[in-house]
Structures are given as structure tokens and as C-alpha cells.
Scaffold this motif. Sequence first.
Motif, PDB file in Angstrom:
ATOM      1  N   LYS A   1     -28.879  20.303 -11.830  1.00 45.78           N
ATOM      2  CA  LYS A   1     -27.860  21.201 -12.356  1.00 45.78           C
ATOM      3  C   LYS A   1     -26.479  20.593 -12.169  1.00 45.78           C
ATOM      4  CE  LYS A   1     -30.966  24.876 -10.961  1.00 45.78           C
ATOM      5  NZ  LYS A   1     -31.297  25.814  -9.883  1.00 45.78           N
TER       6      LYS A   1
ATOM      7  N   GLU B   1     -32.005  17.123 -17.394  1.00 43.19           N
ATOM      8  CA  GLU B   1     -32.019  18.502 -16.895  1.00 43.19           C
ATOM      9  C   GLU B   1     -33.148  18.646 -15.873  1.00 43.19           C
ATOM     10  OE1 GLU B   1     -30.223  21.568 -18.252  1.00 43.19           O
ATOM     11  OE2 GLU B   1     -28.850  19.892 -18.463  1.00 43.19           O
TER      12      GLU B   1
ATOM     13  N   LYS C   1     -35.087  21.842 -14.556  1.00 41.82           N
ATOM     14  CA  LYS C   1     -35.848  22.678 -15.481  1.00 41.82           C
ATOM     15  C   LYS C   1     -37.310  22.222 -15.498  1.00 41.82           C
ATOM     16  CE  LYS C   1     -32.058  24.743 -16.832  1.00 41.82           C
ATOM     17  NZ  LYS C   1     -31.516  24.561 -18.175  1.00 41.82           N
TER      18      LYS C   1
ATOM     19  N   LYS D   1     -28.553  17.918 -22.071  1.00 41.42           N
ATOM     20  CA  LYS D   1     -27.570  18.803 -22.676  1.00 41.42           C
ATOM     21  C   LYS D   1     -26.162  18.297 -22.409  1.00 41.42           C
ATOM     22  CE  LYS D   1     -30.668  22.757 -22.336  1.00 41.42           C
ATOM     23  NZ  LYS D   1     -30.915  24.106 -21.758  1.00 41.42           N
TER      24      LYS D   1
END
Length: 822
Positions: free
Chosen positions: A645, A746, A749, A757
Motif C-alpha cells: 500500500k 499492488e 491485494k 495502479k
Amino acid sequence: MIQSYQRSRAQSFWRITLFSALALITVLVIIVATYLLSAHTELSGKRVIQGLNEAVSIQFDTNEIPHIKAKNPSDALFALGYLHASERSWQMEINRRLAAGRLSEILGEETVKIDRFMRTLGIKRAAENQLERYPIEAKRLLQAYADGVNAGNTNLGWALPLEYFLTRSKPGYFSAADSVAWMLVMALDLGGNWQKELQRLGLAQYLTTAQVWEVMPPYPDTKPVSNVDFSKLYQDLQVYPATKTAQTNAATVTQDKANLQLSHFLPGGKDGIGSNNWVISGNKTASGKPLLANDPHLGLSAPSAWYFVHIDAPKLQVIGATMPGIPAVIIGRTKQIAWGFTNTNPDVQDLYLEQFDLKSSGLYRGPDGPLPFRVREEIIDIKGENSFRFIVKESRHGPIISDAYELAKNTIDAKRYALALRWTALDLENQSLATLLDMNRAESIDELKNSLRHFYAPMQNIVMADTLGNIALQVAGVAPKRTLYQGLYGIAPVPGWDRQYDWTSYIPFDQLPAITNPTEGWLASANQQILADYNSNPLTADWELPFRYDRIKQLLEAQNKHDLNSMRAIQGDTLSLGATPLLELFKSVQSTHPLSNSAKQITNTFAGDMVANSAAPTIFNAWVDQLTRLLFSRLGDLFKQEYGKRRQFREALILQLANPNSPWCDQPSSTTVENCAETAKLAYDLALDQLSSAYGPDPQKWLWGQAHLAVAEHRPFSKVPLLNKIFNLVNPFPGDSFSVNVGRLELGKSASPFNTKQAASMRIIFDFANLDQSTFIYPTGQSGWVQSSRYRNLNALWANNEALPLTSKPTSYSRQLDLAPK
């Protein structure tokens, strides 16, 4: 007879049903057709507009770049505002509401925590106060732009972008202060390290200071900037809660979700975002003229954060990338100079522990005794719910963010302490937007540098070149003066009652890093450590790792003469220097997994190049992911909150694996003591299990481009099933978190850990051999209307590192819009 009657009734029923369905479909088709015909998605023709002084013509070239021709700067920026609102109305509305803390008025209860945090920071209030101190000319231009935005929104009529219908909302009034506020949001996104301070505070509850430095190492080949044993400091002060209950953990998870929502709305989205830029003198180019390249790394959004435009007005002739909401070309060129930005990533945010007075929660401990908090009431209107009222407190250092940020509140004993944020961007003296307006009028490098003297936040590395052949790099912005090994150097929260931690002054502009016409013939920045020649005190302890800069340096020095094509090749380079230190261990793994032999055949020649059409990067990145988890997931919630993150733990991983018997490699859940080779084998087997489960049993089909998808997210519909299929843009993508052509993973996830992203939000190259053969590309298109082909027409070109001409003198135009004063 009865049966005949029943059949007749049934047939009649079905005829009526079919007729009703056809009628409903016809009505829907008419409504949709009327909407599509009425929506102003392709601007052309003539508009009579109140607020203009003189007529403005806007011609769109074949690449959809508008060329604004105006008779004065004020009308030019009015027209820019009109274009921004016409093309990107929803994007501007959601950004305006984010900055003002007013998302919940149209999005409901889910965004209340975001609004509360933004209101606590006081972004819009600070913007209004700063605007009052702006020069009169800058105020006039900002107001002209805002008037253009409101005129553009009015001209949309009833056929608004679909997002307004889906949220049952309308465009709100746009003010000059909204532009200043959006500049502050960009500074929030790019300008500090308070989240890292909070992370060190959390880690120090369970780890020694030395262990914290192992998890969050200093910049490569440097020592920690502070000698303070902050873990002991916090324990002695009894900063932490006495116990950590299940309820506290649940609150932490809830706030982590809110934090992710906030990052979803921010232009960058996460800590660790960065950019690349470099400039080459004519001594190293085939043409004998400078070349300048820039690719800022922001969160991928649909539509893009950028909108390209050319403005031609007296004393304002500029072309390049604007951001809807800001009335200036941010990255671009005039007739004589070009410039590009990367984030300096300075430490301009400090957290202060404020100790409550035991006799009154309205007082806190100051250097000379108790002090009262400054307080104000805020009211958040919530769609479909009652309004939410809360009190914002400020200490002498700044807003108390622990009241609005539960992760911060849960880290400390909130009955005894609060966390205040000191941040340069909130200073009354901040006039960065006025600086951008001045930059757009600069006609020489000296003029550009002079305008940068007043740039405040976010601090940036600006590379520049001019038609005379000069190249330069200048760091611009304000940052507090710090001295190595003195105090905590901004790495972690400090006692707010101790004067030694107060900011006393900012670094003068002339002492910031700067260089002109170096003998090497090139300059580059990629968020790596950058120091002034005569000042060894770094601007932060939390630089990005130097992998991208080192690779850019390799490529710039690999050939004697560069041209437009070699510049674009560097921008598209996918060799990861963040992977190469791990390759020896990766290839030495001796696995008995059933798929190991097939995987080894694929990765035998892998050298760290994250190309899209190979399975080797997928196998390697899955192994590194599992290995990182095995070493650092023992940190529990602190690891989950950060991994993928905000941080990837890559430097910590490389440093620990350098010691074959690092204690971090031992697995706490086993009865034996594992070394790093054994843990690497375990990670390899877990990676093969993960990949076969996700992509099937054939490793040849585990292509990186299929696992590593670039997702340009719509705000806020990327999180809404079905709608995200319409509004998001998805494309296979090369690179990784450390390649020049960056694609940050990411990893947090579980469903799509390798998606990206965050990547190059645009790529731009200025060629001084002929500035009108410069190039650009970005991930979406100029339009924010989802039904328009221009919403997504650049996506595949961007993913494949192709480019389009960026010219101020196009040979043809596709359409024209004329604005006339009323």
C-alpha cells in the motif's frame, strides 16, 4: 369455448406485455439518443459567453490538443477554465469536494472519514487565507480561470456527464480558492513523510530502535540521520496504550480501509510515488541541441490527471500539460525554455506528541507551561443522513490529526497524548500557484529560476533547458533546516513541549541543490538522494531507493549521442535494478516442487528485465512477494497496513538477505532455525503454488503482461461492480516498482497482487533541435466523458510506450470553437 377464451386472454396479455416492453425500450432509446445528442462531448461552433473581454478562438489539432488563441492572458485562462469544465467537469467536481472535505454531500456516509481528515487539515481554509496574500495580478488571473470553469459548467446544460446522474448531483460553484486548494492537495500527496513517522512510532512499540532501522533502513551506503534511541524515548514517556484489545485492532482495520479510500481519491494515491526526469546537453545529442524528458509517476486515473493544451496570448505563449483545477501549464515549454518536474520528496511534515494537561483536556503541555488548544466546529453534510458535527483542535504546531485518523489515535495512549501535524504547505506565505503562473511567462532559464524562488510546496526537482543550449537542475520549495545527528531529524514523532524540536527557519533558496551545464553533459532526478554541494544535511531521511536513477545514468552514459528515439527507449526501459541483487539467491533455490523444473527453464536466463511477454518476471516477483512476507509478516498488523500500500520492504529484504543467517530469515512458526537459503526455497514453493492456482498448471502461460495489469481507476466508480468495467481502463503492462518504466505492484491485494495502479502518468520529450517535433503520451485521453472515444484513445499507445507529436504549429485541425464576449 372456455379454453378458447383463456387462450385469447393469454395472447392478449402477452401482446400487451410485448407492446409495453417495446414501448419502454423505445422510450429508453429515445432518452439515451437525446442525451448523447445533447451532451457537449465534442466542442465546436460558436459560444457567446459572459465574462470574456475579447473573442477567443480554440482549434483542436488531430491529436485533440486545443490551441487557445487570445488577445490577453486573462481571456486565455478564462478559456482554459472553460475547456477544463467542458471536458473534465466531474473530475474537477470530485477534486473540489475532496479538497474542501465535502465528498459526503454526494457520496454519502462512506466518505465521512475522508472529509473529516481533510477538514481537520483545513485545506480549504488555508487556501482562502493564502489567496488573500496573493499578488493582485495573480488573483485576477485565478479569478478569470474560475469564471471560465463556471461558464463551462453552465454551458453543459441538462446533459451532464453520467457521473452526475449516478450520484444525483450537479456541478458546484468553482472559486479561485478552489485552485489554490487543489495545489495544496498535490502538496499533501507529494510533500512529506508523516506516514513514515507514524510507522516508526508503531514499530517502536514492539522493536528496538536498531530493529526499526532494519525494517526501515537508511538510504543505501549512509548511516541513520539520527542517533536518538526513539524506542526507549517512547517507552519512557509511556506513549503507547496500556493494552491492545481486539476492539482496537478492529478500529485499526476500519481506519486502514478509510486510509485506502483517501489514497484512492488523491492524484498520487500512496507514499513512495515518484517521477523521472533528465536533460541532455547538445554535446551528447545527435542534433547538437538539448533533449529533455519527464515522466511523472502518479496514481493511474480515468480520466488522467493531465490535460494537454497550447496557449497563445501576449506574454503567455506556452504548451504542455495542465491539471484541471489549476490555471497553468505545469510541465511544458515556452518558445525559449522547457522544464520537467520530479518530486524531491522532502521532509516538510513533522508529527508532534502533544501531552494533555491532567486537569483539563482543553490544555496541553507547552515549553513554559499549559497552553490552550485552538478549536473550531466543523459540520459535514451527509447524503441521506444527519449532518456530522465535530471539533477540530490545533496546537501551536498545527492540527491534531489523531482525532481524525484512527490509525494514529490507536497507536498512542489517546487519553494522555495527541499527534499534531506541522506542515509547510499550510503556511500563509505559500504562493506556489502564483509561481506556476510566472513560470508560464518565463523567457530564459534565469527568469525561470527567479520565479522558482517563490515556489513553496510541494518541493520539486526541476530540470530545464533553453534554445541557447543551456541545461540546469534546480530544487525549489521550502523545507525546515535540520542538522545531521541532531535530535530526531524528522524521522519519528517528537515531544511537542521540547523547544529543541521546533522549526526555527527554512533552507534559503540559494542553499538548495542546483547545477547548471555540468561537464558530464546531462542531469537527472528520480527521487533519489540529492544534496547541495556545500550542504551535507539531506532534505529527508526517506528518499526513494536509487534504482531508477542508477539505470537512467547507465543508459545515458551507454552511448555518446542521443536522439528522440533513444530518449523514448529510456522512458520505456524495464530492467529492474531492484531485482538484480536478488537474482543469485533466486536462481540458486533447489526446489522439489512438481513445477520447479518447468519454472527453472523459463527463468534460467532471466536478468531482471520485466518484459510483458515472458513468464520469468511473474515467477520472480511471486517469489520475492512470498519471501518478503516470510521475513516481515511477523510484524503483524504493522506489516499488513504498509505492505504494497505504501512500502514494498525491498531495501530491508536486500539488506537482510546479504547475511545468509539473518535472524529475520528464521521462521517463528517452526521448531528449527532456518537460514535465508531455506526460507528462499520455502518462498519459491509457495510462489509456484500461488501462480498455478491463479493462472493454471503451465508456467509458460504465466506471462507478466497478464499478471501485471495497469489499471487506470475512475474516482469513485472503480470500486463499484459493473460500473468499474465501464469507467476503468485496463491494459497489460511491463516493468515493476523499480524499473524506469515503473509499474508499482499492488502487493497487499490478494486477488491481484501484481497489478499496478501507479505508473508514468504521462511521458513527454522536448527536442530543442525542433521544439515542434516534441512528443507526449498519457494513459487515457483528453475527454472525461466516458461515452467519448477520446476518453480512452491513448491507452494502448501509452502501454506500448508510443508517442504523439506535441506541436504548437499543427498542419491541420479537426474542429474549432469560438468564444465571444456577451
